[in-house]
Design a protein around this motif. Structure first.
Motif, mmCIF file in Angstrom:
data_model
loop_
_atom_site.group_PDB
_atom_site.id
_atom_site.type_symbol
_atom_site.label_atom_id
_atom_site.label_comp_id
_atom_site.label_asym_id
_atom_site.label_seq_id
_atom_site.Cartn_x
_atom_site.Cartn_y
_atom_site.Cartn_z
ATOM 1 N N ARG A 1 1.007 -1.034 -0.448
ATOM 2 C CA ARG A 1 0.233 -0.350 0.123
ATOM 3 C C ARG A 1 1.164 1.187 -0.050
ATOM 4 O O ARG A 1 1.773 1.507 0.756
ATOM 5 N N GLY A 2 1.226 2.180 -0.743
ATOM 6 C CA GLY A 2 1.401 3.293 -0.991
ATOM 7 C C GLY A 2 2.682 3.534 -2.461
ATOM 8 O O GLY A 2 2.997 4.202 -2.185
ATOM 9 N N VAL B 1 10.065 11.507 9.656
ATOM 10 C CA VAL B 1 9.238 10.852 10.600
ATOM 11 C C VAL B 1 8.605 12.135 11.278
ATOM 12 O O VAL B 1 8.993 12.357 11.743
ATOM 13 N N GLY B 2 7.431 11.969 11.380
ATOM 14 C CA GLY B 2 6.578 13.183 11.926
ATOM 15 C C GLY B 2 6.970 14.318 11.539
ATOM 16 O O GLY B 2 6.829 14.463 10.329
ATOM 17 N N ALA C 1 6.502 3.085 13.744
ATOM 18 C CA ALA C 1 5.771 2.971 12.532
ATOM 19 C C ALA C 1 3.807 4.481 12.534
ATOM 20 O O ALA C 1 3.733 4.106 11.292
ATOM 21 N N GLU C 2 3.537 4.307 13.874
ATOM 22 C CA GLU C 2 2.026 5.319 13.510
ATOM 23 C C GLU C 2 2.132 5.700 13.424
ATOM 24 O O GLU C 2 1.272 7.126 13.046
ATOM 25 N N GLN C 3 3.593 6.724 13.074
ATOM 26 C CA GLN C 3 3.075 8.149 12.949
ATOM 27 C C GLN C 3 3.966 8.544 11.042
ATOM 28 O O GLN C 3 4.791 7.625 10.816
ATOM 29 N N PRO C 4 3.368 9.818 11.025
ATOM 30 C CA PRO C 4 3.280 9.845 9.795
ATOM 31 C C PRO C 4 4.828 9.943 9.288
ATOM 32 O O PRO C 4 6.216 10.934 9.580
ATOM 33 N N ASP D 1 2.610 9.773 -0.414
ATOM 34 C CA ASP D 1 2.508 11.392 0.694
ATOM 35 C C ASP D 1 2.563 10.091 1.943
ATOM 36 O O ASP D 1 2.815 9.238 1.791
ATOM 37 N N PRO D 2 2.667 11.541 3.320
ATOM 38 C CA PRO D 2 2.819 10.219 4.314
ATOM 39 C C PRO D 2 2.024 9.076 4.461
ATOM 40 O O PRO D 2 0.742 8.950 4.286
#
Length: 209
Positions: free
Chosen positions: A104-105, A161-162, A178-181, A140-141
């Motif tokens: 994905r992405g 990262v963030g 990895a839950e950070q953009p 995209d982030p």
């Protein structure tokens, strides 16, 4: 034969892999209480094709496998879990033979090679060799479950990262929630290759990624 039409066949026994994928898809579908009609609609794959795939009668393309995995809410590598794993528990992948997958992405010019299909009973992880070329589009982030570890092999890359930006050169590493953009921000020196290993804290995280 173009990339989207290419048959997924790993190892020397494509028939065995077809059977494994079919069984994995059927098990996940039934586990989620879904009918063939429901999954085919979600994945935009015909019911006849899905039935053939589940019965190991055809070799699905990577594109179709990605669509089916997304429809079932699992990672592509989950479909290969426990496939052709030696009794020793070790898995050997020759250089350049990691399975190319669609994430994905994923965009033009970003190549993902999955380096292990079996994550083991306790440590759930996905190791990728990622290559960027001159034509690579900008991500995209994005964010996902787990902890991600990046190790730079070749080239020079600005990675975000963030709100923080990092310049990665060969030998540099980066570990983050990895839950950070996060995303590759700028290609500073080509070619670019790096390892990205995603560790999932639980089976639920791995299944839902």
């Amino acid at each position: 034969m173009n990339k989207k039409e290419s048959v997924v066949a790993s190892g020397t026994n494509g028939h065995s892999l077809d059977k494994h994928l079919g069984n994995a898809l059927r098990h996940l579908r039934m586990e989620n209480g879904l009918t063939i009609a429901e999954v085919s609609k979600r994945a935009n794959v015909s019911r006849g094709m899905l039935s053939k795939i589940e019965n190991g009668l055809t070799s699905p393309s990577l594109e179709k496998l990605e669509q089916l995995a997304n429809a079932l809410g699992v990672t592509l590598s989950r479909l290969f879990h426990d496939y052709d794993t030696p009794k020793s528990g070790a898995q050997y992948v020759r250089g350049g033979e990691g399975m190319e997958v669609v994430r994905r992405g994923t965009k033009s010019g970003h190549t993902y090679n999955l380096l292990a299909y079996d994550t083991g009973p306790k440590k759930l992880f996905e190791p990728f060799l990622i290559s960027l070329d001159e034509e690579s589009e900008v991500f995209d982030p994005f964010e996902h479950a787990g902890t991600e570890f990046i190790y730079m092999l070749e080239g020079k890359l600005e990675y975000t990262v963030g709100d923080q930006r990092y310049i990665l050169e060969p030998g540099d590493s980066l570990t983050f929630d990895a839950e950070q953009p996060h995303r590759p921000e700028a290609k500073l020196q080509m070619p670019i290759r790096y390892l990205a290993i995603i560790y999932y804290d639980s089976l639920d995280d791995f299944n839902q990624e």
